[in-house]
Design a protein around this motif. Structure first.
Motif, PDB file in Angstrom:
ATOM      1  N   LEU A  11       0.872  -1.168   0.000  1.00  0.00           N
ATOM      2  CA  LEU A  11       0.000   0.000   0.000  1.00  0.00           C
ATOM      3  C   LEU A  11       0.912   1.221   0.000  1.00  0.00           C
ATOM      4  O   LEU A  11       1.731   1.388   0.906  1.00  0.00           O
ATOM      5  CB  LEU A  11      -0.881   0.030   1.260  1.00  0.00           C
ATOM      6  CG  LEU A  11      -1.836  -1.137   1.455  1.00  0.00           C
ATOM      7  CD1 LEU A  11      -2.469  -1.077   2.836  1.00  0.00           C
ATOM      8  CD2 LEU A  11      -2.913  -1.091   0.397  1.00  0.00           C
TER       9      LEU A  11
ATOM     10  N   LYS B 101       1.246   5.320   0.112  1.00  0.00           N
ATOM     11  CA  LYS B 101       0.628   6.612   0.402  1.00  0.00           C
ATOM     12  C   LYS B 101       1.463   7.679  -0.306  1.00  0.00           C
ATOM     13  O   LYS B 101       2.668   7.684  -0.199  1.00  0.00           O
ATOM     14  CB  LYS B 101       0.624   6.887   1.904  1.00  0.00           C
ATOM     15  CG  LYS B 101      -0.303   5.988   2.693  1.00  0.00           C
ATOM     16  CD  LYS B 101      -0.236   6.252   4.181  1.00  0.00           C
ATOM     17  CE  LYS B 101      -0.652   7.612   4.623  1.00  0.00           C
ATOM     18  NZ  LYS B 101      -2.060   7.959   4.456  1.00  0.00           N
ATOM     19  N   HIS B 102       0.811   8.554  -1.030  1.00  0.00           N
ATOM     20  CA  HIS B 102       1.505   9.580  -1.806  1.00  0.00           C
ATOM     21  C   HIS B 102       1.375  10.958  -1.147  1.00  0.00           C
ATOM     22  O   HIS B 102       0.296  11.318  -0.693  1.00  0.00           O
ATOM     23  CB  HIS B 102       0.908   9.664  -3.213  1.00  0.00           C
ATOM     24  CG  HIS B 102       1.139   8.440  -4.028  1.00  0.00           C
ATOM     25  ND1 HIS B 102       2.141   8.359  -4.955  1.00  0.00           N
ATOM     26  CD2 HIS B 102       0.507   7.239  -4.059  1.00  0.00           C
ATOM     27  CE1 HIS B 102       2.114   7.171  -5.533  1.00  0.00           C
ATOM     28  NE2 HIS B 102       1.134   6.465  -5.007  1.00  0.00           N
TER      29      HIS B 102
ATOM     30  N   TRP C 186       4.666   3.641   3.165  1.00  0.00           N
ATOM     31  CA  TRP C 186       4.205   2.374   2.617  1.00  0.00           C
ATOM     32  C   TRP C 186       3.874   1.412   3.748  1.00  0.00           C
ATOM     33  O   TRP C 186       4.327   1.567   4.871  1.00  0.00           O
ATOM     34  CB  TRP C 186       5.266   1.768   1.697  1.00  0.00           C
ATOM     35  CG  TRP C 186       6.617   1.631   2.347  1.00  0.00           C
ATOM     36  CD1 TRP C 186       7.617   2.550   2.342  1.00  0.00           C
ATOM     37  CD2 TRP C 186       7.095   0.543   3.139  1.00  0.00           C
ATOM     38  NE1 TRP C 186       8.688   2.095   3.072  1.00  0.00           N
ATOM     39  CE2 TRP C 186       8.392   0.861   3.566  1.00  0.00           C
ATOM     40  CE3 TRP C 186       6.544  -0.679   3.522  1.00  0.00           C
ATOM     41  CZ2 TRP C 186       9.151   0.007   4.358  1.00  0.00           C
ATOM     42  CZ3 TRP C 186       7.310  -1.526   4.310  1.00  0.00           C
ATOM     43  CH2 TRP C 186       8.597  -1.177   4.709  1.00  0.00           C
TER      44      TRP C 186
ATOM     45  N   ALA D  74      -7.199  -1.301   2.173  1.00  0.00           N
ATOM     46  CA  ALA D  74      -6.752  -0.040   1.582  1.00  0.00           C
ATOM     47  C   ALA D  74      -7.841   1.027   1.721  1.00  0.00           C
ATOM     48  O   ALA D  74      -7.550   2.185   2.045  1.00  0.00           O
ATOM     49  CB  ALA D  74      -6.379  -0.238   0.114  1.00  0.00           C
TER      50      ALA D  74
ATOM     51  N   SER E 126      -7.552   4.537   3.818  1.00  0.00           N
ATOM     52  CA  SER E 126      -7.843   5.793   3.131  1.00  0.00           C
ATOM     53  C   SER E 126      -8.658   6.754   3.991  1.00  0.00           C
ATOM     54  O   SER E 126      -8.684   7.947   3.743  1.00  0.00           O
ATOM     55  CB  SER E 126      -8.601   5.485   1.837  1.00  0.00           C
ATOM     56  OG  SER E 126      -9.151   6.630   1.279  1.00  0.00           O
TER      57      SER E 126
ATOM     58  N   GLU F  26      -8.143   9.612   0.890  1.00  0.00           N
ATOM     59  CA  GLU F  26      -7.058   9.695  -0.083  1.00  0.00           C
ATOM     60  C   GLU F  26      -7.019   8.438  -0.938  1.00  0.00           C
ATOM     61  O   GLU F  26      -7.470   7.381  -0.530  1.00  0.00           O
ATOM     62  CB  GLU F  26      -5.716   9.875   0.621  1.00  0.00           C
ATOM     63  CG  GLU F  26      -5.285   8.664   1.438  1.00  0.00           C
ATOM     64  CD  GLU F  26      -3.996   8.882   2.196  1.00  0.00           C
ATOM     65  OE1 GLU F  26      -3.097   9.550   1.670  1.00  0.00           O
ATOM     66  OE2 GLU F  26      -3.893   8.377   3.324  1.00  0.00           O
ATOM     67  N   TRP F  27      -6.477   8.570  -2.132  1.00  0.00           N
ATOM     68  CA  TRP F  27      -6.247   7.434  -3.002  1.00  0.00           C
ATOM     69  C   TRP F  27      -4.957   6.762  -2.566  1.00  0.00           C
ATOM     70  O   TRP F  27      -3.936   7.426  -2.411  1.00  0.00           O
ATOM     71  CB  TRP F  27      -6.115   7.896  -4.448  1.00  0.00           C
ATOM     72  CG  TRP F  27      -7.409   8.357  -5.042  1.00  0.00           C
ATOM     73  CD1 TRP F  27      -7.872   9.639  -5.078  1.00  0.00           C
ATOM     74  CD2 TRP F  27      -8.399   7.553  -5.657  1.00  0.00           C
ATOM     75  NE1 TRP F  27      -9.094   9.675  -5.687  1.00  0.00           N
ATOM     76  CE2 TRP F  27      -9.441   8.407  -6.055  1.00  0.00           C
ATOM     77  CE3 TRP F  27      -8.500   6.183  -5.912  1.00  0.00           C
ATOM     78  CZ2 TRP F  27     -10.580   7.940  -6.704  1.00  0.00           C
ATOM     79  CZ3 TRP F  27      -9.634   5.727  -6.549  1.00  0.00           C
ATOM     80  CH2 TRP F  27     -10.664   6.597  -6.943  1.00  0.00           C
ATOM     81  N   LEU F  28      -5.011   5.468  -2.346  1.00  0.00           N
ATOM     82  CA  LEU F  28      -3.814   4.691  -2.024  1.00  0.00           C
ATOM     83  C   LEU F  28      -3.514   3.784  -3.214  1.00  0.00           C
ATOM     84  O   LEU F  28      -4.430   3.257  -3.854  1.00  0.00           O
ATOM     85  CB  LEU F  28      -4.028   3.833  -0.779  1.00  0.00           C
ATOM     86  CG  LEU F  28      -4.309   4.587   0.515  1.00  0.00           C
ATOM     87  CD1 LEU F  28      -4.607   3.601   1.632  1.00  0.00           C
ATOM     88  CD2 LEU F  28      -3.144   5.468   0.891  1.00  0.00           C
ATOM     89  N   GLU F  29      -2.254   3.612  -3.491  1.00  0.00           N
ATOM     90  CA  GLU F  29      -1.858   2.706  -4.558  1.00  0.00           C
ATOM     91  C   GLU F  29      -1.697   1.311  -3.972  1.00  0.00           C
ATOM     92  O   GLU F  29      -0.956   1.124  -3.011  1.00  0.00           O
ATOM     93  CB  GLU F  29      -0.551   3.185  -5.182  1.00  0.00           C
ATOM     94  CG  GLU F  29      -0.144   2.398  -6.394  1.00  0.00           C
ATOM     95  CD  GLU F  29       1.100   2.953  -7.055  1.00  0.00           C
ATOM     96  OE1 GLU F  29       1.613   2.265  -7.945  1.00  0.00           O
ATOM     97  OE2 GLU F  29       1.574   4.045  -6.685  1.00  0.00           O
ATOM     98  N   LEU F  30      -2.384   0.343  -4.535  1.00  0.00           N
ATOM     99  CA  LEU F  30      -2.347  -1.047  -4.073  1.00  0.00           C
ATOM    100  C   LEU F  30      -1.610  -1.870  -5.122  1.00  0.00           C
ATOM    101  O   LEU F  30      -2.058  -1.966  -6.268  1.00  0.00           O
ATOM    102  CB  LEU F  30      -3.777  -1.573  -3.889  1.00  0.00           C
ATOM    103  CG  LEU F  30      -3.938  -3.025  -3.464  1.00  0.00           C
ATOM    104  CD1 LEU F  30      -3.339  -3.263  -2.086  1.00  0.00           C
ATOM    105  CD2 LEU F  30      -5.406  -3.406  -3.487  1.00  0.00           C
TER     106      LEU F  30
END
Length: 135
Positions: A6, A8-9, A88, A103, A107, A119-123
């Motif tokens: 996961l 986080k940006h 991460w 995720a 968020s 928030e958008w998390l990248e998985l």
């Protein structure tokens, strides 16, 4: 079990619903956010789904090999970079659906005003070994 990352940006992902940069949060809002993240990790540790996680500083440096006997080439830090990873977490879950569920829950960490960030998390799934093909 399958491992997922996961991400986080700080920036680079689509805008969050509660899109107030962390540098404009109060100390109390930052503490509440960090507490949520720690409580989330602690709960997943209890279920055996937490592997590891870290917050990352905003600065970083790109490094590349520059040939035999030469020092590595560096370029950075990139404060202006488009994509900046905030941190991460690695989870080990039974299914993709469970990874998406977690995720989504992560968020909802609180941000400015104590409201969920959404928030958008990248998985990202870990790459597994390709099957051996014999002919």
């Amino acid at each position: 079990m399958a491992k997922y990352l996961l991400l986080k940006h700080y920036r680079g992902a689509p805008a969050a619903v509660n899109d107030v940069p962390m540098d404009r949060w109060t100390p109390e809002e930052i503490s509440a956010h960090m507490r949520y993240m720690q409580d989330f990790a602690d709960r997943l540790e209890g279920t055996g789904e937490f592997v590891d996680g870290q917050a990352l500083a905003p600065e970083g440096t790109f490094v590349r090999y520059d040939g035999e006997g030469r020092p590595p080439v560096t370029d950075g830090p990139f404060a202006e970079t488009k994509d900046l990873i905030a941190g991460w977490m690695v989870i080990d879950v039974d299914s993709y659906e469970r990874a998406v569920e977690l995720a989504g829950e992560l968020s909802a960490a609180p941000g400015a005003g104590g409201k969920p960030i959404h928030e958008w998390l990248e998985l990202r799934p870990f790459l597994t070994a390709s099957p051996t093909i014999t002919e």
